[in-house]
Design a protein around this motif. Sequence first.
Motif, PDB file in Angstrom:
ATOM      1  N   UNK A  21      -0.594   1.129   2.941  1.00  0.00           N
ATOM      2  CA  UNK A  21       0.656   0.369   2.959  1.00  0.00           C
ATOM      3  C   UNK A  21       1.558   0.569   1.751  1.00  0.00           C
TER       4      UNK A  21
ATOM      5  N   UNK B 258       6.240  -4.146  11.214  1.00  0.00           N
ATOM      6  CA  UNK B 258       5.157  -3.450  10.532  1.00  0.00           C
ATOM      7  C   UNK B 258       3.766  -3.893  10.974  1.00  0.00           C
TER       8      UNK B 258
ATOM      9  N   UNK C 116     -11.504  -4.221  -1.497  1.00  0.00           N
ATOM     10  CA  UNK C 116     -11.360  -4.144  -0.050  1.00  0.00           C
ATOM     11  C   UNK C 116      -9.962  -3.704   0.342  1.00  0.00           C
ATOM     12  N   UNK C 117      -9.791  -3.377   1.632  1.00  0.00           N
ATOM     13  CA  UNK C 117      -8.463  -3.050   2.154  1.00  0.00           C
ATOM     14  C   UNK C 117      -7.528  -4.233   1.936  1.00  0.00           C
ATOM     15  N   UNK C 118      -6.311  -3.978   1.580  1.00  0.00           N
ATOM     16  CA  UNK C 118      -5.344  -5.038   1.295  1.00  0.00           C
ATOM     17  C   UNK C 118      -5.956  -6.120   0.395  1.00  0.00           C
TER      18      UNK C 118
ATOM     19  N   UNK D 249       8.616   5.091   4.612  1.00  0.00           N
ATOM     20  CA  UNK D 249       8.634   5.727   3.300  1.00  0.00           C
ATOM     21  C   UNK D 249       7.893   7.064   3.357  1.00  0.00           C
TER      22      UNK D 249
ATOM     23  N   UNK E 120     -16.218  -4.158  -5.480  1.00  0.00           N
ATOM     24  CA  UNK E 120     -15.634  -3.655  -4.236  1.00  0.00           C
ATOM     25  C   UNK E 120     -14.156  -4.037  -4.157  1.00  0.00           C
TER      26      UNK E 120
ATOM     27  N   UNK F 176      -4.921  -9.895  -0.363  1.00  0.00           N
ATOM     28  CA  UNK F 176      -5.238 -11.055   0.477  1.00  0.00           C
ATOM     29  C   UNK F 176      -6.305 -11.960  -0.105  1.00  0.00           C
TER      30      UNK F 176
ATOM     31  N   UNK G 269     -18.000 -10.794  -2.993  1.00  0.00           N
ATOM     32  CA  UNK G 269     -18.116  -9.639  -3.879  1.00  0.00           C
ATOM     33  C   UNK G 269     -17.660  -9.970  -5.291  1.00  0.00           C
TER      34      UNK G 269
ATOM     35  N   UNK H 109       3.211   1.939   9.073  1.00  0.00           N
ATOM     36  CA  UNK H 109       2.687   1.800   7.704  1.00  0.00           C
ATOM     37  C   UNK H 109       1.254   1.272   7.655  1.00  0.00           C
TER      38      UNK H 109
END
Lengths: 290, 279, 265
Positions: free
Chosen positions: A175, B88, A91-93, B199, A89, A96, C184, B169
């Motif tokens: 992003x 942001x 993940x978003x961002x 952007x 998986x 981190x 995960x 963003x």
Amino acid sequence: MDISFENVAYTYQPKTPFEHRAIHDLSFQVSSGTFVAIVGHTGSGKSTLIQHLNGLLRPTQGQVTIGDYQLSSDKKLKEMKELRRRVGVVFQYPEHQLFEETVAKDIAFGPANFGVDQAEIKKRTYEVIQAVQIPEDLLERSPFDLSGGQMRRVAIAGVLAMEPEVLVLDEPTAGLDPRGQKDIMDMFYRLHQEKNLTTVLVTHSMEDALHYADHVIILDHGTKYMEGKPAEVFVKKEELNKVQLDLPEVIQFIFKVEEKFGFRLTYRGQELSELAQELKELIRGADNHE
Amino acid sequence: MRQSFIEFNNVSFRYGEEHPWVLKNVSFVIYPDEWVAIIGHNGSGKSTIAKLINGLLFPQEGEIIVDGLKVSQDTIWEVRKSVGMVFQNPDNQFVGTTVRDDVAFGLENRGVPRPEMIKRIDSSLTAVSMNDYLLHEPHRLSGGQKQRVAIASILAISPKVIILDEATAMLDPTGRLEIMSTITEVQDKHNLALVTITHDLNEITKADRVIVMNDGKVWLEATPREVFTKKEELQLIGLDTPFVSKLADQLTNLGVEINNQPLSHEELLEELWISHSKM
Amino acid sequence: MNNAFIIGQYIPGESIIHRLDPRTKITIIFFFVIIVFFANSIASYGLLTVFSIGSALATRIKLSYIIKGLTPVWFLIIFTFILHLVVTREGDVLFELLSFPVYSGAVAQGSAISLRFFLLILVTSLLTLTTSPIEITDAIESLLHPLKRIKFPVHELALMMSISLRFIPTLMQETEKISKAQASRGVDFKTGPIKERLQAIVPLLVPLFVSAFKRAEELAMAMEARGYQGGEGRTKLRELKIKPIDIVTFGIFCLIIIGLYLTRT
């Protein structure tokens, strides 16, 4: 691996004042090797859905089947670790999640947890950094010294190094700038084909869903609203508007052309150049009758 | 000649001696009441410009003038009175424990008396349609809603320029639309300059002028329409033209006459219509 | 949230106790903590118990919920009581418990101390149950205001507290996200030997710290951009006002103090 959801429901903090039903009556099948896009508003249940794919959540009702593994409310899966190795998986961002001293160590973290030996890890590390286009001399650097885009790639490499058969992507390009977005999506698409993966992409971008997916599942209020081939699902203007989803831009434009000129123009997945050709013929063709 | 509001004169900036230059010899002006979009790929130096304008960073070379003041240690608090900034990450600029407290923060800092504060909080939250969320805590708001609160906090101090530093963003498409329509409305109703840093080329179509940044330098200064004619060059510097200009390009290649670079579906349809009726 | 432990929890409501100025509540509790130690007769203990239970009822929060929520504290109270039974040797021997002689003084002292302990916990938890954290912060800032003269950073302390409160939910969400991402990647937080489970915390803590620092940096920048230059010359939106109800409550509390004085032996 085949994926199947049968009447799946998931409720957060059941029987408390904070009870929240995130998904319900959700059923669908995805066969092995498919690139599936999951589309829906924030809060439609997308992220709850994908957490079932590697057993981070167990359904409170119904059954989830991934390959030979079954998840249901009444029994714990014994081979959880096995499942997590086979389903990667992102993940978003994902940047981190980086924590190791060096890029190489961070990439090795996943495979090492799953008991892959050092020699094999090394081999995989070289493969995955090539896939994500991270130059070799960054391997001994701290991941925290890299640029945002590079950190994202390293984190993705860490998941790829587990050599999963199912790849779950939760808005992997959020992003990034336009070129970064395209590079990353193209890379996932290439891997999908080369390694014969089953890919599940959660996205807000109708353009990406249209461009990369074989199959689209649209979620609304925690359950399936529509599914099918992208070129078929995304032309259903009224249905999509009802759940406040936009059409991909090319299809929006085609509808506007039809409205303004009264032409019949259908979207069949044609390239922009083909569309331009059709438009030109329609404009000039119509003229011949005048 | 128009009086400029923000002026960059040969500005160069880097984070330290060993670091590479983030901005190299950058000069431009922004006029009052003008909407200027600054675009560029990640790392092109565009966000540094925002932080230089209100003295969160200082250049090593060159000078920056805001509202007649040279930005320096001595003038930053004066400068910050006329400059409002939205960053942001919606979470990392929300100071208050509730929406009301967050809008109050900037007013409290400026010593605005309480009765006046309450009036301004009300009117600025109404301007961004967040007045029904007065006592909401930030974790109960969506990203788009948090950014609208950030815009309200800035409106409350009546600045002369609002800078949106990649404020969309991290938002989903709904949030992005919310913010774009909010700022379009704000710019219509208030007399202020607007600097949007992004952007995403879809977000520059309504701007009066565009500054394209690449590698720490001003690569192009033009109207959105002119910018969109440079499809190949933009792709080379990591940017992407919107769908309409790509399609317009393809049509031009096939010999369809398109006189005016279209910015929206409607404009392209209009061009096609003209071309259609001429046949 | 899923356990019933209520210390530190805030339950929104509209009761008299909820509406009291937080400074009233803090001041009363401060003095209550002191006067509890002056009680020395059955009547005086009775008076304080009536006051505490009365206040608890006035919050309109179910008493059973509060009592149940104090479960872990109950163990401490019972433990204190038993300890006194075993250790204290005053008065007459009442009976023998598992061959330990139990003295009458021990029962009396054990009950008194356990009751004190219970009343203290009950009354202080009423504060957090009926006062939002931000109100407590405001009250602390206002009560500590005089300390400003000796250069104690009262305003900064209060702002720090309110920012921490604001970021608790954000960091909780973040913790959950990161632990899921690491799970995960094969981290097992829940099973295995203690040593391995401790090691599993590193991949959680490092990213959490990195992100907390990044947030702090960005927040500081945003605060500066919004004109924050310290407490000097700032006005405040949140204001505390002493209302008639606060004065009445203080009056009642003074009566309790007088009553306590009269019922002491």
